[in-house]
Design a protein around this motif. Sequence first.
Motif, PDB file in Angstrom:
ATOM      1  N   PHE A  53      67.424  48.513  39.537  1.00 14.52           N
ATOM      2  CA  PHE A  53      66.693  49.151  40.170  1.00 14.52           C
ATOM      3  C   PHE A  53      65.792  50.159  39.624  1.00 14.52           C
ATOM      4  O   PHE A  53      64.568  50.444  40.012  1.00 14.52           O
ATOM      5  CB  PHE A  53      67.330  49.699  41.304  1.00 14.52           C
ATOM      6  N   ALA A  54      66.243  50.797  38.792  1.00 14.19           N
ATOM      7  CA  ALA A  54      65.380  51.927  37.874  1.00 14.19           C
ATOM      8  C   ALA A  54      64.273  51.282  37.400  1.00 14.19           C
ATOM      9  O   ALA A  54      63.067  51.752  37.113  1.00 14.19           O
ATOM     10  CB  ALA A  54      66.241  52.486  36.817  1.00 14.19           C
ATOM     11  N   GLU A  55      64.306  50.073  36.558  1.00 11.06           N
ATOM     12  CA  GLU A  55      63.330  49.350  36.268  1.00 11.06           C
ATOM     13  C   GLU A  55      62.300  48.788  37.196  1.00 11.06           C
ATOM     14  O   GLU A  55      61.090  48.725  36.874  1.00 11.06           O
ATOM     15  CB  GLU A  55      63.949  48.178  35.241  1.00 11.06           C
ATOM     16  N   TYR A  59      58.216  49.925  37.280  1.00 11.52           N
ATOM     17  CA  TYR A  59      57.371  48.936  37.264  1.00 11.52           C
ATOM     18  C   TYR A  59      56.371  49.125  38.748  1.00 11.52           C
ATOM     19  O   TYR A  59      55.227  48.886  38.449  1.00 11.52           O
ATOM     20  CB  TYR A  59      57.913  47.428  37.399  1.00 11.52           C
ATOM     21  N   HIS A  60      57.096  49.440  39.585  1.00  8.33           N
ATOM     22  CA  HIS A  60      56.333  49.690  40.877  1.00  8.33           C
ATOM     23  C   HIS A  60      55.338  50.814  40.581  1.00  8.33           C
ATOM     24  O   HIS A  60      54.266  50.581  40.806  1.00  8.33           O
ATOM     25  CB  HIS A  60      57.285  49.910  41.983  1.00  8.33           C
ATOM     26  N   HIS A  61      55.917  52.045  40.251  1.00  5.79           N
ATOM     27  CA  HIS A  61      55.139  53.153  39.990  1.00  5.79           C
ATOM     28  C   HIS A  61      53.863  52.695  38.883  1.00  5.79           C
ATOM     29  O   HIS A  61      52.862  53.208  39.090  1.00  5.79           O
ATOM     30  CB  HIS A  61      55.864  54.182  39.717  1.00  5.79           C
ATOM     31  N   ARG A  75      42.441  64.137  48.124  1.00  7.40           N
ATOM     32  CA  ARG A  75      43.255  65.131  49.147  1.00  7.40           C
ATOM     33  C   ARG A  75      43.992  66.213  48.470  1.00  7.40           C
ATOM     34  O   ARG A  75      44.619  66.804  49.206  1.00  7.40           O
ATOM     35  CB  ARG A  75      44.177  64.245  50.043  1.00  7.40           C
ATOM     36  N   GLY A  76      43.958  66.173  47.056  1.00  4.51           N
ATOM     37  CA  GLY A  76      44.684  67.159  46.430  1.00  4.51           C
ATOM     38  C   GLY A  76      46.368  67.101  46.534  1.00  4.51           C
ATOM     39  O   GLY A  76      46.971  68.018  46.286  1.00  4.51           O
ATOM     40  N   GLU A  77      46.651  65.718  46.541  1.00  6.45           N
ATOM     41  CA  GLU A  77      48.073  65.534  46.598  1.00  6.45           C
ATOM     42  C   GLU A  77      48.693  64.995  45.320  1.00  6.45           C
ATOM     43  O   GLU A  77      47.811  64.578  44.342  1.00  6.45           O
ATOM     44  CB  GLU A  77      48.488  64.375  47.432  1.00  6.45           C
ATOM     45  N   ALA A  78      49.844  65.518  45.016  1.00  3.75           N
ATOM     46  CA  ALA A  78      50.516  64.925  43.952  1.00  3.75           C
ATOM     47  C   ALA A  78      50.890  63.432  43.797  1.00  3.75           C
ATOM     48  O   ALA A  78      51.104  63.052  44.967  1.00  3.75           O
ATOM     49  CB  ALA A  78      51.816  65.778  43.421  1.00  3.75           C
ATOM     50  N   ARG A  79      50.759  62.819  42.520  1.00  3.04           N
ATOM     51  CA  ARG A  79      51.401  61.639  42.519  1.00  3.04           C
ATOM     52  C   ARG A  79      52.962  61.521  42.677  1.00  3.04           C
ATOM     53  O   ARG A  79      53.693  62.361  42.365  1.00  3.04           O
ATOM     54  CB  ARG A  79      50.986  60.954  41.173  1.00  3.04           C
ATOM     55  N   HIS A  80      53.448  60.529  43.123  1.00  4.50           N
ATOM     56  CA  HIS A  80      54.959  60.481  43.527  1.00  4.50           C
ATOM     57  C   HIS A  80      55.678  59.270  42.701  1.00  4.50           C
ATOM     58  O   HIS A  80      56.341  58.434  43.047  1.00  4.50           O
ATOM     59  CB  HIS A  80      55.007  60.062  45.141  1.00  4.50           C
ATOM     60  N   GLU A  81      55.641  59.463  41.305  1.00  4.60           N
ATOM     61  CA  GLU A  81      56.153  58.449  40.348  1.00  4.60           C
ATOM     62  C   GLU A  81      57.692  58.437  40.573  1.00  4.60           C
ATOM     63  O   GLU A  81      58.360  57.424  40.122  1.00  4.60           O
ATOM     64  CB  GLU A  81      55.762  58.686  38.942  1.00  4.60           C
ATOM     65  N   CYS A  85      61.004  53.873  46.979  1.00  7.83           N
ATOM     66  CA  CYS A  85      60.212  53.177  47.707  1.00  7.83           C
ATOM     67  C   CYS A  85      61.180  52.000  48.566  1.00  7.83           C
ATOM     68  O   CYS A  85      61.961  51.383  47.824  1.00  7.83           O
ATOM     69  CB  CYS A  85      59.524  52.427  46.832  1.00  7.83           C
ATOM     70  N   VAL A  86      60.932  52.205  49.922  1.00  7.31           N
ATOM     71  CA  VAL A  86      61.529  51.080  50.928  1.00  7.31           C
ATOM     72  C   VAL A  86      61.301  49.642  50.491  1.00  7.31           C
ATOM     73  O   VAL A  86      62.037  48.903  50.317  1.00  7.31           O
ATOM     74  CB  VAL A  86      61.210  51.453  52.281  1.00  7.31           C
ATOM     75  N   GLY A  87      59.968  49.386  50.132  1.00  5.73           N
ATOM     76  CA  GLY A  87      59.592  48.156  49.934  1.00  5.73           C
ATOM     77  C   GLY A  87      60.260  47.439  48.736  1.00  5.73           C
ATOM     78  O   GLY A  87      60.798  46.234  48.634  1.00  5.73           O
ATOM     79  N   VAL A  88      60.515  48.262  47.610  1.00  5.56           N
ATOM     80  CA  VAL A  88      61.222  47.767  46.344  1.00  5.56           C
ATOM     81  C   VAL A  88      62.689  47.488  46.647  1.00  5.56           C
ATOM     82  O   VAL A  88      63.226  46.592  46.252  1.00  5.56           O
ATOM     83  CB  VAL A  88      60.997  48.865  45.233  1.00  5.56           C
ATOM     84  N   ALA A  89      63.170  48.475  47.543  1.00  3.54           N
ATOM     85  CA  ALA A  89      64.765  48.629  47.772  1.00  3.54           C
ATOM     86  C   ALA A  89      64.888  47.238  48.632  1.00  3.54           C
ATOM     87  O   ALA A  89      66.070  46.572  48.129  1.00  3.54           O
ATOM     88  CB  ALA A  89      65.294  49.828  48.490  1.00  3.54           C
TER      89      ALA A  89
END
Length: 216
Positions: A53-55, A59-61, A75-81, A85-89
């Motif tokens: 799952f970590a891999e 890969y998704h990020h 928008r001044g938001e940080a990335r969320h690496e 992710c619900v879709g990945v799970a």
Amino acid sequence: MRRRTTLIAILCLLFTVLGQPGCSRSNDVETLSNRLEPLRVHRPNGDVASITFAEAMAYHHAHEDHHTHAAAARRGEARHEDGLCVGVAIGYQAIRYAAGVLFPNETPKASDFELSTAGAIPGFWDILDLYAGRKLDRPKTKQERMSLESFTFTARRISTGKTLSFRLREGLIAREFFKLKNSGVSCNDDRLEILKNRAVRKIFSTPPPECFEMRR
């Protein structure tokens, strides 16, 4: 006085553990990954790949739409690496479920396994790309609103023609999650982060056959 101080300390600890949106960060990805059996698939060269799952999250990020990141930067938001992710799970569990039904007691060949959904869910398609070992064709039209029906899947064992249609069971994802997603909030929204974290943990604590219901 001491009892009151102790109670306050306990409440603060509970808030820290349960209320922090940061609970869906990289250490939780690794913790979940270590508890899950990797997905296995035969590659064309004969090797058997094991995908954790970590891999899948990494890969998704690494393959997230750069337009999404550009909009977030404006928008001044940080990335969320490091976020879950619900879709990945869901994709991870969907692959395990479909492979178990279509390939009982054996490891699927990537060339003999198909899994798809009509929904344009980036996380799902990323884990499927990783499992297939190649970039797959995605739906050309983007889904306007996300709902439970977005997580309806069709799987096929190509060599036998056997197919399987199934959908995520109700109750694994809170209704508030869909409301927030459809309202256009950022992926970094604290409320969404908490809901994603809860959903992913519930999905992985539920055996794959109980995560989904068959469709005709």
